[in-house]
Structures are given as C-alpha cells and as structure tokens.
Motif scaffolding. Sequence first.
Motif, PDB file in Angstrom:
ATOM      1  N   SER A 212      40.818  29.562  24.331  1.00 45.92           N
ATOM      2  CA  SER A 212      41.154  30.901  23.855  1.00 45.92           C
ATOM      3  C   SER A 212      41.422  30.893  22.355  1.00 45.92           C
ATOM      4  O   SER A 212      41.026  31.818  21.632  1.00 45.92           O
ATOM      5  CB  SER A 212      42.380  31.424  24.614  1.00 45.92           C
ATOM      6  N   ARG A 213      42.065  29.838  21.872  1.00 46.33           N
ATOM      7  CA  ARG A 213      42.317  29.724  20.428  1.00 46.33           C
ATOM      8  C   ARG A 213      41.048  29.366  19.668  1.00 46.33           C
ATOM      9  O   ARG A 213      40.808  29.858  18.564  1.00 46.33           O
ATOM     10  CB  ARG A 213      43.400  28.673  20.168  1.00 46.33           C
ATOM     11  N   ALA A 214      40.237  28.483  20.251  1.00 51.59           N
ATOM     12  CA  ALA A 214      39.024  28.032  19.560  1.00 51.59           C
ATOM     13  C   ALA A 214      37.946  29.109  19.529  1.00 51.59           C
ATOM     14  O   ALA A 214      37.130  29.151  18.596  1.00 51.59           O
ATOM     15  CB  ALA A 214      38.478  26.777  20.244  1.00 51.59           C
ATOM     16  N   TYR A 215      37.936  29.999  20.530  1.00 51.50           N
ATOM     17  CA  TYR A 215      36.906  31.026  20.652  1.00 51.50           C
ATOM     18  C   TYR A 215      37.572  32.394  20.856  1.00 51.50           C
ATOM     19  O   TYR A 215      37.611  32.918  21.978  1.00 51.50           O
ATOM     20  CB  TYR A 215      35.959  30.695  21.809  1.00 51.50           C
ATOM     21  N   PRO A 216      38.086  32.983  19.790  1.00 52.76           N
ATOM     22  CA  PRO A 216      38.864  34.232  19.929  1.00 52.76           C
ATOM     23  C   PRO A 216      38.055  35.435  20.403  1.00 52.76           C
ATOM     24  O   PRO A 216      38.642  36.452  20.748  1.00 52.76           O
ATOM     25  CB  PRO A 216      39.409  34.462  18.513  1.00 52.76           C
ATOM     26  N   HIS A 217      36.725  35.321  20.429  1.00 52.05           N
ATOM     27  CA  HIS A 217      35.902  36.437  20.916  1.00 52.05           C
ATOM     28  C   HIS A 217      35.561  36.300  22.397  1.00 52.05           C
ATOM     29  O   HIS A 217      34.663  36.990  22.888  1.00 52.05           O
ATOM     30  CB  HIS A 217      34.621  36.541  20.091  1.00 52.05           C
ATOM     31  N   MET A 218      36.268  35.426  23.106  1.00 53.40           N
ATOM     32  CA  MET A 218      36.011  35.252  24.543  1.00 53.40           C
ATOM     33  C   MET A 218      36.274  36.549  25.300  1.00 53.40           C
ATOM     34  O   MET A 218      37.236  37.263  25.030  1.00 53.40           O
ATOM     35  CB  MET A 218      36.889  34.135  25.116  1.00 53.40           C
ATOM     36  N   LYS A 219      35.413  36.803  26.277  1.00 54.27           N
ATOM     37  CA  LYS A 219      35.539  37.938  27.187  1.00 54.27           C
ATOM     38  C   LYS A 219      35.820  37.393  28.599  1.00 54.27           C
ATOM     39  O   LYS A 219      35.732  36.179  28.829  1.00 54.27           O
ATOM     40  CB  LYS A 219      34.258  38.775  27.170  1.00 54.27           C
ATOM     41  N   PRO A 220      36.123  38.268  29.553  1.00 54.94           N
ATOM     42  CA  PRO A 220      36.405  37.776  30.908  1.00 54.94           C
ATOM     43  C   PRO A 220      35.320  36.853  31.463  1.00 54.94           C
ATOM     44  O   PRO A 220      35.626  35.835  32.101  1.00 54.94           O
ATOM     45  CB  PRO A 220      36.522  39.066  31.724  1.00 54.94           C
ATOM     46  N   ALA A 221      34.055  37.194  31.231  1.00 53.72           N
ATOM     47  CA  ALA A 221      32.969  36.358  31.757  1.00 53.72           C
ATOM     48  C   ALA A 221      33.039  34.936  31.218  1.00 53.72           C
ATOM     49  O   ALA A 221      32.718  33.972  31.927  1.00 53.72           O
ATOM     50  CB  ALA A 221      31.613  36.981  31.417  1.00 53.72           C
ATOM     51  N   ASP A 222      33.467  34.776  29.969  1.00 53.44           N
ATOM     52  CA  ASP A 222      33.522  33.452  29.354  1.00 53.44           C
ATOM     53  C   ASP A 222      34.655  32.613  29.935  1.00 53.44           C
ATOM     54  O   ASP A 222      34.516  31.399  30.108  1.00 53.44           O
ATOM     55  CB  ASP A 222      33.678  33.599  27.843  1.00 53.44           C
ATOM     56  N   TYR A 223      35.774  33.264  30.233  1.00 56.91           N
ATOM     57  CA  TYR A 223      36.869  32.556  30.896  1.00 56.91           C
ATOM     58  C   TYR A 223      36.451  32.128  32.298  1.00 56.91           C
ATOM     59  O   TYR A 223      36.739  30.999  32.729  1.00 56.91           O
ATOM     60  CB  TYR A 223      38.104  33.451  30.971  1.00 56.91           C
ATOM     61  N   VAL A 224      35.790  33.020  33.012  1.00 56.11           N
ATOM     62  CA  VAL A 224      35.354  32.691  34.367  1.00 56.11           C
ATOM     63  C   VAL A 224      34.326  31.566  34.336  1.00 56.11           C
ATOM     64  O   VAL A 224      34.351  30.650  35.176  1.00 56.11           O
ATOM     65  CB  VAL A 224      34.790  33.939  35.069  1.00 56.11           C
ATOM     66  N   LYS A 225      33.418  31.601  33.380  1.00 53.35           N
ATOM     67  CA  LYS A 225      32.421  30.529  33.260  1.00 53.35           C
ATOM     68  C   LYS A 225      33.103  29.190  32.994  1.00 53.35           C
ATOM     69  O   LYS A 225      32.720  28.160  33.552  1.00 53.35           O
ATOM     70  CB  LYS A 225      31.431  30.842  32.135  1.00 53.35           C
ATOM     71  N   LEU A 226      34.117  29.212  32.139  1.00 52.98           N
ATOM     72  CA  LEU A 226      34.873  27.994  31.854  1.00 52.98           C
ATOM     73  C   LEU A 226      35.484  27.427  33.133  1.00 52.98           C
ATOM     74  O   LEU A 226      35.397  26.220  33.403  1.00 52.98           O
ATOM     75  CB  LEU A 226      35.969  28.292  30.825  1.00 52.98           C
ATOM     76  N   LEU A 227      36.095  28.286  33.940  1.00 50.45           N
ATOM     77  CA  LEU A 227      36.718  27.829  35.177  1.00 50.45           C
ATOM     78  C   LEU A 227      35.683  27.393  36.208  1.00 50.45           C
ATOM     79  O   LEU A 227      35.916  26.448  36.971  1.00 50.45           O
ATOM     80  CB  LEU A 227      37.605  28.925  35.764  1.00 50.45           C
ATOM     81  N   TYR A 228      34.540  28.092  36.242  1.00 50.23           N
ATOM     82  CA  TYR A 228      33.480  27.699  37.169  1.00 50.23           C
ATOM     83  C   TYR A 228      32.992  26.282  36.829  1.00 50.23           C
ATOM     84  O   TYR A 228      32.823  25.433  37.711  1.00 50.23           O
ATOM     85  CB  TYR A 228      32.322  28.684  37.107  1.00 50.23           C
ATOM     86  N   GLN A 229      32.782  26.022  35.549  1.00 52.46           N
ATOM     87  CA  GLN A 229      32.346  24.694  35.137  1.00 52.46           C
ATOM     88  C   GLN A 229      33.444  23.662  35.377  1.00 52.46           C
ATOM     89  O   GLN A 229      33.161  22.523  35.754  1.00 52.46           O
ATOM     90  CB  GLN A 229      31.943  24.711  33.664  1.00 52.46           C
ATOM     91  N   ASN A 230      34.689  24.039  35.162  1.00 48.66           N
ATOM     92  CA  ASN A 230      35.810  23.143  35.409  1.00 48.66           C
ATOM     93  C   ASN A 230      35.870  22.715  36.872  1.00 48.66           C
ATOM     94  O   ASN A 230      36.193  21.564  37.182  1.00 48.66           O
ATOM     95  CB  ASN A 230      37.110  23.849  35.002  1.00 48.66           C
ATOM     96  N   GLU A 231      35.530  23.614  37.773  1.00 51.12           N
ATOM     97  CA  GLU A 231      35.608  23.300  39.202  1.00 51.12           C
ATOM     98  C   GLU A 231      34.330  22.685  39.752  1.00 51.12           C
ATOM     99  O   GLU A 231      34.365  21.695  40.482  1.00 51.12           O
ATOM    100  CB  GLU A 231      35.940  24.566  40.004  1.00 51.12           C
ATOM    101  N   PHE A 232      33.173  23.252  39.387  1.00 54.30           N
ATOM    102  CA  PHE A 232      31.913  22.844  40.007  1.00 54.30           C
ATOM    103  C   PHE A 232      31.026  21.986  39.101  1.00 54.30           C
ATOM    104  O   PHE A 232      29.967  21.542  39.533  1.00 54.30           O
ATOM    105  CB  PHE A 232      31.128  24.072  40.457  1.00 54.30           C
ATOM    106  N   GLY A 233      31.450  21.762  37.859  1.00 53.62           N
ATOM    107  CA  GLY A 233      30.614  20.984  36.951  1.00 53.62           C
ATOM    108  C   GLY A 233      29.299  21.688  36.707  1.00 53.62           C
ATOM    109  O   GLY A 233      29.262  22.879  36.415  1.00 53.62           O
ATOM    110  N   CYS A 234      28.213  20.941  36.865  1.00 54.42           N
ATOM    111  CA  CYS A 234      26.879  21.531  36.678  1.00 54.42           C
ATOM    112  C   CYS A 234      26.075  21.406  37.963  1.00 54.42           C
ATOM    113  O   CYS A 234      24.853  21.223  37.933  1.00 54.42           O
ATOM    114  CB  CYS A 234      26.157  20.832  35.522  1.00 54.42           C
TER     115      CYS A 234
END
Length: 370
Positions: free
Chosen positions: A13-35
């Motif tokens: 959130s600090r590194a990418y201040p233009h994050m939107k909800p989709a970007d947070y969700v994508k981050l969590l999706y990758q955190n859980e499921f990898g690729c």
Amino acid sequence: MEEELTEVILWHSRAYPHMKPADYVKLLYQNEFGCSHFLKDPGQSLDRLKEEFFSLPAPKGNTGRGPRMEPIGNELCRVFLEPGQQTEEFLPLLNRMQSATARTYEGNRMRFQKKLSLLRNMAAKGQLTVGGEEMDAFLSRYVSSGCEPIGHSPEYQKYYSPHYRVAKAAYYAYLPVFRAVMKLTASHNVNARRPVLLALDGRCGSGKSYLAGLLREMFGCNVFHIDDFYVPPERRDPDWMERPGGNIDRERLLKEVLLPLREGRKIRYCPYSCQKGTMLPPVEVEPKPLAVVEGSYSLHPDFRSFFDYRVFLTCLPNVQQRRIFLRSDGKRLHDFLERWIPAEERYLEEMKIGDLCDLILDTSGFEDFA
C-alpha cells in the motif's frame, strides 16, 4: 499468518499508492495460490514470457542490474521483467522458477476467504489507499462471482506498468546456484550417457538438503544424500571420529552411486536410516540429466573428481545453532555442538573444502529451514 500478511499489505500500500481494490485482491490471490492458475507447460509458458518481455519499451540507460524482486508473503515473491540483456538471458530460468512454483504450490479457498476478511477489516480501519465502503462493495461482487483469478486495475497498469512472474522466494535466494546449473546442463553433451554431477558440501545447518530439494523441484534431478551412506555404529573403526569422513561408507557410495552415475547406469542402493539405526529397503534410480549429491563429506578426496560443479554452503555459528535447534526441537543441539560440528570443522579445515568449490554461498541471511 495474519501478522505477516498485514505487513505485506501495508508495504504494498505504501509502495503503490494508486492501488485499487482489484490490486489488493490480486496480491492476496497470489499470496495464497501462487501462480497455480498459469500455464504449467514449460514450453508454452516460456513463449508467453518471451512475448511479454519483447513487448517492453526499449531500455533506458544502464541495464546491468540483475532481476528485481519484491516479497508478497507466504514464502512467495514477484520477480520483475525489466528491459535489458540480463533479463533476456534470465528468461529461461525465470520460466523454470514459475513452472516449478505452479507445480509444487497449492492454495486453499478457506484461507483465501479469511485473507479477504482481513483486507475488508483493514480498509474499514482506514489503513489502505481505498475506503471501507469501496472495498466492501468490490469484495461483495468478487466473492459472489466465484473468487476467480483477477487482473490489475487500469490505474495500477497506468502508473506502474506491472510485468512480473510469481515464484517461491527461496528460488530467488539461490539464483547463483540455479544459474550455474542452467549453464552446465545447457552445455552438457546431450548424447553423453552420464549426467551432470553437482556436489553440495558445507556446514550442517547451512541448507544443503533444503537446496537439494529446490534443485529437484526446479530441474527434476536425482538427489543422493550422504546421510544414506553412514557406517552403522557396530561397523565403525575405533578411530573413526579422528578421520575426516570416517563415519561414511565411502566404498559403498563409490560402488553403488558415483561409478554407476559416471557410466550412465541404473543406480541401486540401500539407504541407511540414522533414525532407525538400520538399512532400509533397496532403492532403484534411473539416471537423469542432472544428479545432486548433498551432505557433509560430499567432497572427500575419494569423491571430488566425479563432480562437474561444487557448491560450498556456509552460515554463521549462531544461525547454525538456531537451525539445528529448530529442526530437532532442541533435542540434538548438544550432540552436534560436542561431536558432529567439531568433526565437520576438522574435515573442512584439513581438506580445504571451500577452496575446492566453484561457488561459496553464505545462507546466514536466508529464511530458516527446519
């Protein structure tokens, strides 16, 4: 888990201040499921990787730096595509990293739902770049649609132009070893009967077995453990502790593994179990293009001429002791301090093992591997 994930979300959130909800969700999706939702066929995924790389804008200025990564938690990271020759040369290895991660990493839907709840709570508390109402509305739509993989928002694309692949962070940490293996296997005569042989020697607790496991994931290689060739206590010579490698059945390792490997023959041996104090049933192994022998005494004078590449792993004493404590629940640390570490240090010093190696890697700053 929640504490680590909270820090990851706040960092992004600090590194990418233009994050939107989709970007947070994508981050969590990758955190859980990898690729895991990406192509698992290495050939197809490499074609897509090259296509994306060559679509990048021309490099500006010096492009001599190596690949950049950023952690996304859960032992995963994003490895970025950046213009330049170094990245182009890195593409086949990055493709292996992504493919191996996709094959070996699986997520859990229930955990993912809990992570989305954490995200919802953080937004409600005003900790993110989007408000609670906006996040809540987005998550309601996302969950009702099935929680499928999601892309970055148009805003994120505009400001950050993200081009990366998700991989295990451990793969990134051991890049020097993987680069060497890629070079060795690429230059190896494909018509040769024998495989490329790699030795992993070094201090206990430095990660030899762990690295061997990563190499197996990445390259599908055979791995042979020195521990499987310990001499049973009843067969040890009286002065075995004074002789470097006196606890290893060197004749059996030569006859049953190293000589067959050099000749490209099937390997058949019975591992010795230190835990059970007995020989286990025989194991048969077909030769593969790469074979790894890992463990202390791998580079004993009786063995070292067999190897095409030699890696020495080391770590600081306090790190070594912590890792030994963790992997044995503290039960064997005293034994290591009094017996095994001094014997190992005599071997490393007397035979100058580090000086013989093509690569020395200090893993003190790496994540602990129990």
